[in-house]
Design a protein around this motif. Structure first.
Motif, PDB file in Angstrom:
ATOM      1  N   LYS A 262       6.809   0.805 -20.471  1.00 16.73           N
ATOM      2  CA  LYS A 262       6.166   1.962 -19.653  1.00 16.73           C
ATOM      3  C   LYS A 262       5.804   1.383 -17.999  1.00 16.73           C
ATOM      4  CE  LYS A 262       3.493   3.896 -23.443  1.00 16.73           C
ATOM      5  NZ  LYS A 262       2.334   4.222 -24.060  1.00 16.73           N
ATOM      6  N   CYS A 263       5.918   0.148 -17.596  1.00 12.08           N
ATOM      7  CA  CYS A 263       5.598  -0.409 -16.404  1.00 12.08           C
ATOM      8  C   CYS A 263       7.142  -0.692 -15.886  1.00 12.08           C
ATOM      9  CB  CYS A 263       4.825  -1.560 -16.398  1.00 12.08           C
ATOM     10  SG  CYS A 263       2.906  -0.789 -17.028  1.00 12.08           S
ATOM     11  N   TYR A 315      -9.770 -13.440 -19.346  1.00 11.11           N
ATOM     12  CA  TYR A 315      -9.875 -14.468 -18.107  1.00 11.11           C
ATOM     13  C   TYR A 315      -8.523 -14.888 -17.635  1.00 11.11           C
ATOM     14  CZ  TYR A 315     -12.504 -17.736 -15.074  1.00 11.11           C
ATOM     15  OH  TYR A 315     -13.133 -18.412 -14.387  1.00 11.11           O
ATOM     16  N   GLN A 316      -7.751 -14.013 -16.884  1.00 12.08           N
ATOM     17  CA  GLN A 316      -6.365 -14.202 -16.708  1.00 12.08           C
ATOM     18  C   GLN A 316      -6.002 -13.739 -15.163  1.00 12.08           C
ATOM     19  OE1 GLN A 316      -3.688 -12.355 -16.517  1.00 12.08           O
ATOM     20  NE2 GLN A 316      -1.856 -13.623 -16.217  1.00 12.08           N
ATOM     21  N   GLY A 317      -4.854 -14.102 -14.656  1.00 10.77           N
ATOM     22  CA  GLY A 317      -4.592 -13.317 -13.555  1.00 10.77           C
ATOM     23  C   GLY A 317      -3.896 -14.464 -12.433  1.00 10.77           C
ATOM     24  N   GLU A 318      -4.133 -15.662 -12.507  1.00 10.97           N
ATOM     25  CA  GLU A 318      -3.568 -16.646 -11.443  1.00 10.97           C
ATOM     26  C   GLU A 318      -2.195 -16.960 -11.413  1.00 10.97           C
ATOM     27  OE1 GLU A 318      -7.029 -18.816 -13.868  1.00 10.97           O
ATOM     28  OE2 GLU A 318      -5.680 -17.107 -14.226  1.00 10.97           O
ATOM     29  N   LYS A 329       3.081  -5.010 -10.144  1.00 13.62           N
ATOM     30  CA  LYS A 329       3.008  -4.221 -11.410  1.00 13.62           C
ATOM     31  C   LYS A 329       1.698  -4.325 -11.980  1.00 13.62           C
ATOM     32  CE  LYS A 329       7.551  -2.577 -11.500  1.00 13.62           C
ATOM     33  NZ  LYS A 329       7.489  -1.236 -11.566  1.00 13.62           N
ATOM     34  N   TYR A 330       0.847  -5.237 -11.686  1.00 17.78           N
ATOM     35  CA  TYR A 330      -0.289  -5.605 -12.415  1.00 17.78           C
ATOM     36  C   TYR A 330      -1.379  -4.647 -12.489  1.00 17.78           C
ATOM     37  CZ  TYR A 330      -3.341  -9.232 -14.398  1.00 17.78           C
ATOM     38  OH  TYR A 330      -4.196  -9.815 -15.316  1.00 17.78           O
ATOM     39  N   ASN A 331      -1.262  -3.551 -11.444  1.00 18.61           N
ATOM     40  CA  ASN A 331      -2.155  -2.287 -11.675  1.00 18.61           C
ATOM     41  C   ASN A 331      -1.642  -1.199 -12.929  1.00 18.61           C
ATOM     42  OD1 ASN A 331       0.286  -1.463 -10.204  1.00 18.61           O
ATOM     43  ND2 ASN A 331      -1.141  -0.402  -8.862  1.00 18.61           N
ATOM     44  N   CYS A 332      -0.386  -1.804 -13.444  1.00 18.01           N
ATOM     45  CA  CYS A 332       0.215  -0.986 -14.729  1.00 18.01           C
ATOM     46  C   CYS A 332       0.104  -1.902 -15.671  1.00 18.01           C
ATOM     47  CB  CYS A 332       1.630  -0.672 -14.175  1.00 18.01           C
ATOM     48  SG  CYS A 332       2.290   0.283 -15.615  1.00 18.01           S
ATOM     49  N   THR A 333       0.406  -3.095 -15.777  1.00 14.25           N
ATOM     50  CA  THR A 333       0.657  -3.801 -16.685  1.00 14.25           C
ATOM     51  C   THR A 333      -0.689  -4.441 -17.413  1.00 14.25           C
ATOM     52  OG1 THR A 333       0.856  -5.827 -15.484  1.00 14.25           O
ATOM     53  CG2 THR A 333       2.856  -4.775 -16.055  1.00 14.25           C
ATOM     54  N   PHE A 334      -1.825  -4.484 -16.466  1.00 12.41           N
ATOM     55  CA  PHE A 334      -3.177  -4.955 -17.155  1.00 12.41           C
ATOM     56  C   PHE A 334      -3.645  -3.731 -17.799  1.00 12.41           C
ATOM     57  CE2 PHE A 334      -7.733  -5.929 -16.150  1.00 12.41           C
ATOM     58  CZ  PHE A 334      -7.792  -6.919 -17.135  1.00 12.41           C
ATOM     59  N   PRO A 335      -3.836  -2.583 -17.088  1.00 12.32           N
ATOM     60  CA  PRO A 335      -4.548  -1.376 -17.800  1.00 12.32           C
ATOM     61  C   PRO A 335      -3.506  -0.955 -19.117  1.00 12.32           C
ATOM     62  CG  PRO A 335      -4.555  -1.014 -15.327  1.00 12.32           C
ATOM     63  CD  PRO A 335      -3.962  -2.278 -15.888  1.00 12.32           C
ATOM     64  N   GLY A 336      -2.382  -1.150 -18.828  1.00 11.12           N
ATOM     65  CA  GLY A 336      -1.547  -0.744 -19.927  1.00 11.12           C
ATOM     66  C   GLY A 336      -1.770  -1.788 -21.023  1.00 11.12           C
ATOM     67  N   HIS A 375      -5.775  -5.057  -8.065  1.00  8.53           N
ATOM     68  CA  HIS A 375      -4.889  -4.513  -9.328  1.00  8.53           C
ATOM     69  C   HIS A 375      -5.675  -4.611 -10.629  1.00  8.53           C
ATOM     70  CE1 HIS A 375      -1.903  -3.541  -6.461  1.00  8.53           C
ATOM     71  NE2 HIS A 375      -1.129  -4.724  -6.537  1.00  8.53           N
ATOM     72  N   GLN A 376      -6.645  -5.436 -10.524  1.00 11.37           N
ATOM     73  CA  GLN A 376      -7.124  -5.738 -12.032  1.00 11.37           C
ATOM     74  C   GLN A 376      -8.306  -4.736 -11.989  1.00 11.37           C
ATOM     75  OE1 GLN A 376      -8.534 -10.078 -11.354  1.00 11.37           O
ATOM     76  NE2 GLN A 376      -7.482 -10.622 -13.107  1.00 11.37           N
ATOM     77  N   THR A 377      -8.499  -4.027 -11.210  1.00  9.35           N
ATOM     78  CA  THR A 377      -9.538  -2.769 -11.196  1.00  9.35           C
ATOM     79  C   THR A 377      -8.627  -1.546 -11.164  1.00  9.35           C
ATOM     80  OG1 THR A 377      -9.743  -2.554  -8.872  1.00  9.35           O
ATOM     81  CG2 THR A 377     -11.227  -3.849 -10.234  1.00  9.35           C
ATOM     82  N   ALA A 378      -7.427  -1.700 -11.439  1.00 12.50           N
ATOM     83  CA  ALA A 378      -6.321  -0.398 -11.362  1.00 12.50           C
ATOM     84  C   ALA A 378      -6.405   0.228  -9.919  1.00 12.50           C
ATOM     85  CB  ALA A 378      -6.643   0.495 -12.465  1.00 12.50           C
ATOM     86  N   ASP A 379      -6.729  -0.581  -8.918  1.00 14.27           N
ATOM     87  CA  ASP A 379      -6.812  -0.106  -7.593  1.00 14.27           C
ATOM     88  C   ASP A 379      -8.083   0.998  -7.191  1.00 14.27           C
ATOM     89  OD1 ASP A 379      -4.320  -1.629  -7.484  1.00 14.27           O
ATOM     90  OD2 ASP A 379      -3.106  -0.118  -6.874  1.00 14.27           O
ATOM     91  N   TYR A 380      -9.104   0.571  -8.041  1.00  9.92           N
ATOM     92  CA  TYR A 380     -10.472   1.296  -7.645  1.00  9.92           C
ATOM     93  C   TYR A 380     -11.292   0.561  -6.890  1.00  9.92           C
ATOM     94  CZ  TYR A 380      -9.311   5.393 -10.483  1.00  9.92           C
ATOM     95  OH  TYR A 380      -8.692   6.592 -11.025  1.00  9.92           O
ATOM     96  N   GLY A 381     -11.347  -0.699  -7.260  1.00  8.45           N
ATOM     97  CA  GLY A 381     -12.274  -1.576  -6.758  1.00  8.45           C
ATOM     98  C   GLY A 381     -13.765  -1.858  -7.651  1.00  8.45           C
ATOM     99  N   TYR A 382     -13.699  -1.118  -8.579  1.00  7.87           N
ATOM    100  CA  TYR A 382     -14.829  -1.152  -9.557  1.00  7.87           C
ATOM    101  C   TYR A 382     -14.258  -0.871 -10.895  1.00  7.87           C
ATOM    102  CZ  TYR A 382     -15.179   3.684  -8.620  1.00  7.87           C
ATOM    103  OH  TYR A 382     -14.679   5.015  -8.622  1.00  7.87           O
ATOM    104  N   VAL A 383     -15.300  -1.337 -11.856  1.00  8.62           N
ATOM    105  CA  VAL A 383     -14.870  -0.727 -13.189  1.00  8.62           C
ATOM    106  C   VAL A 383     -16.322  -0.587 -13.913  1.00  8.62           C
ATOM    107  CG1 VAL A 383     -12.743  -1.639 -13.683  1.00  8.62           C
ATOM    108  CG2 VAL A 383     -14.779  -2.933 -14.083  1.00  8.62           C
ATOM    109  N   PRO A 384     -16.308   0.221 -14.770  1.00  9.21           N
ATOM    110  CA  PRO A 384     -15.475   1.366 -15.337  1.00  9.21           C
ATOM    111  C   PRO A 384     -15.021   2.225 -14.410  1.00  9.21           C
ATOM    112  CG  PRO A 384     -17.625   1.584 -16.469  1.00  9.21           C
ATOM    113  CD  PRO A 384     -17.764   0.474 -15.600  1.00  9.21           C
ATOM    114  N   ASN A 385     -13.748   2.994 -14.611  1.00  9.11           N
ATOM    115  CA  ASN A 385     -13.363   3.980 -13.518  1.00  9.11           C
ATOM    116  C   ASN A 385     -12.550   4.776 -14.467  1.00  9.11           C
ATOM    117  OD1 ASN A 385     -10.613   2.846 -13.824  1.00  9.11           O
ATOM    118  ND2 ASN A 385     -11.225   1.258 -12.263  1.00  9.11           N
ATOM    119  N   HIS A 386     -12.110   5.875 -14.004  1.00  9.80           N
ATOM    120  CA  HIS A 386     -11.193   6.955 -14.324  1.00  9.80           C
ATOM    121  C   HIS A 386      -9.988   6.581 -15.352  1.00  9.80           C
ATOM    122  CE1 HIS A 386     -13.701  10.190 -12.824  1.00  9.80           C
ATOM    123  NE2 HIS A 386     -13.433   9.630 -11.757  1.00  9.80           N
TER     124      HIS A 386
END
Length: 572
Positions: A262-263, A315-318, A329-336, A375-386
């Motif tokens: 999907k990503c 706890y990942q992302g490094e 692609k992390y704003n797609c793969t992480f939420p996905g 990207h870990q926030t799906a480009d919102y800057g905060y969570v939870p979000n839409h």
């Protein structure tokens, strides 16, 4: 590696698993929200059984259970998911017993419940039991013909998965105050721990590998089990998360092929076993691990889909912050990945389809980290979000550790990380009325300050602020027309802020170097390591939690002009 914990208290029971991947489970008997299950509609099925396969070079070894037994990760002292969810219990049967009945008995001092199922053509038996309130101990027995197998000292609670790479594997023996922390483990006899070993597979496995798939079977915590050799025993963050709650691999390796497709990511035929080094204070800390897509999902997560869980922490992302590792692609793969885990656990057990998911964004000193945090926030800057619903995070950019013996990529202060994760877990996972977020912007107002014609930037936040420093903010100033915030057409310029003491949730700054029409973006803490230890520019006044980094430009910075020439931006 995968870990689990279970802990019991007068009002809470917790259980953790780490599969660094980690897994933890915690049950609150007093809930703000009640969940109901329609038992008649519960018709979950096990993921279709496949022979467990170990892939070593070109050799495929098939592992089969020839006798009547439980699946690999069921043993004495384990924890099963409690109310309001049902728990799955399953195992194997010998050839020739297809269609025969299996009786499962769950027995405590004052109660006994019996469940019936049959052996399938694939020689698998499974049954959904409960729901059971948090507590125990119970004995769980299965009978097939004259054979009886029994699990003893079983507890029910909430199951949390703890997963990630080296920082999730970071050992208790290396955290601050480790001697006292490890000595304290014996005071939690109702926490149960379990560790899945690091394994890979090119195909999804239905059970953990019989060839070393389990590093530590279910057991009670002790200095030996929680504080073993570094990166080989229990996770500090996972353990502390469970304890506080009741009182380098890339994301692609943990994701199923479904979400990667999907990503727009496809696995190549070339094996990509890479080792990367981050240098700090003459200490070289390697980040290494399997890089192939889905290889950890297949071997370490897919086998556990039949277990009901309550939630997960990550706890990942490094690794994905490195060049060439699909950071864009992390704003797609992480939420996905979160969506996919929820979907597949729900389809295979009585796990909630939107189980809570918490994570710790990565804050280190290497290139790419400002973008990966965003990207870990799906480009919102905060969570939870839409996009990321029922997701929480522990902002930890103010917890650097440049003197860590394992390198700055591995900070030793895991206690504060766990405490901040627990706040999110209580609020998002259990509906408790606790403040778990730092401030974040909700509106920007830009105007001309007369008589000097300075550009004034006023940012309004979600809560009252405590401002320790006047720096950390930048504006995007365009030198092109039309004004855009793009490379080659604009600069990011630092700006000094002032605290508006009459309005405690507002920061003000003057951008004398940029005219109003050219100001097309704002950002905060956009550095590799933006803060000294517990000394960021902005904290929440009531909860003392740091404000997360943010960046708004382009479509996220739509300017609404007024008659006087000023404009405002609503952050969504």
């Amino acid at each position: 590696m995968f870990y689990t914990i279970f802990t019991m208290h007068s009002n809470i029971i917790c259980f953790l698993i780490l599969c660094c991947f980690c897994f933890t489970c915690c049950h609150l008997q007093e809930r703000v929200e009640e969940f109901n299950i329609d038992v008649q509609k519960f018709q979950r099925k096990l993921v279709p059984f496949q022979d467990v396969a170990e892939i070593q070079s070109s050799t495929k070894g098939i592992i089969k259970q020839a006798n009547f037994s439980f699946a690999s990760y069921y043993n004495d002292q384990m924890v099963l998911q409690g109310s309001p969810r049902k728990a799955m219990v399953w195992g194997y049967a010998a050839n020739g017993t297809q269609g025969m009945p299996v009786l499962l008995t769950v027995a405590a001092l004052n109660s006994t419940h019996t469940y019936k199922t049959v052996v399938t053509q694939q020689l698998i038996w499974s049954v959904a039991i409960g729901p059971y309130e948090a507590g125990g101990p119970y004995n769980v027995s299965a009978k097939l013909k004259s054979s009886v197998i029994t699990l003893t000292d079983i507890l029910f609670g909430d199951v949390w998965i703890c997963s990630g790479q080296s920082n999730m594997q970071y050992p208790m023996s290396k955290v601050f105050n480790s001697t006292a922390e490890l000595a304290d483990t014996v005071n939690y006899p109702d926490i149960r721990v379990f560790v899945v070993n690091d394994k890979t597979s090119n195909m999804p496995l239905s059970d953990l590998s019989a060839n070393g798939g389990i590093l530590l079977p279910w057991t009670k915590p002790s200095p030996a089990t929680i504080g073993g050799k570094q990166f080989t025993q229990f996770s500090a963050v996972c353990w502390l998360y469970g304890k506080y709650l009741w009182g380098g691999t890339p994301v692609e390796a943990w994701s199923s092929p479904d979400v990667l497709n999907k990503c727009g990511l496809k696995q190549t035929n070339q094996t990509n076993q890479l080792t990367h080094h981050y240098e700090s204070n003459d200490t070289i800390a390697p980040l290494e691990g399997p890089q192939e897509f889905s290889i950890l999902w297949n071997a370490m997560i897919h086998p556990l889909l039949n277990m009901s869980i309550y939630g997960a922490i990550w706890y990942q992302g490094e690794n994905n912050a490195l060049a060439g590792h699909h950071m864009d692609k992390y704003n797609c793969t992480f939420p996905g990945m979160i969506d996919d885990w929820r979907k597949k656990f729900h389809a295979s057990s009585d796990t909630d389809s939107t189980f809570p998911f918490g994570y710790r964004p990565d804050y280190s000193i290497s290139s790419g980290f400002p973008d990966i945090r965003w990207h870990q926030t799906a480009d919102y800057g905060y969570v939870p979000n839409h996009r990321l619903r029922k997701v929480f995070m522990a902002v930890a950019m103010d917890l650097p550790d440049f003197q860590s013996p394992l390198g700055a990529i591995h900070p030793r202060d895991k206690q504060d990380v766990a405490r901040r994760l627990v706040l999110g877990g209580l609020a998002v996972g259990y509906g408790r009325n606790v403040s778990f977020q730092g401030p974040y912007p909700v509106q920007v107002h830009v105007s001309r300050e007369l008589p000097y014609n300075y550009t004034q930037v006023e940012i309004q936040y979600s809560m009252a602020l405590t401002q320790l420093w006047l720096d950390g903010f930048e504006i995007c100033c365009s030198f092109a027309r039309p004004a855009v915030c793009e490379t080659g057409k604009s600069w990011w310029l630092p700006t000094t802020t002032m605290q508006a003491y009459d309005r405690a949730n507002v920061t003000e700054s003057y951008a004398s170097q940029c005219d109003l029409e050219s100001l097309v973006g704002v950002r905060y803490a956009w550095k590799e390591s933006p803060c000294p230890f517990k000394n960021c520019a902005i904290y929440g006044t009531k909860n003392n939690l740091p404000m997360p980094p943010f960046i708004y430009h382009g479509e996220r910075f739509t300017r609404h002009f007024k008659a006087d020439g000023s404009f405002h931006v609503v952050i969504k």
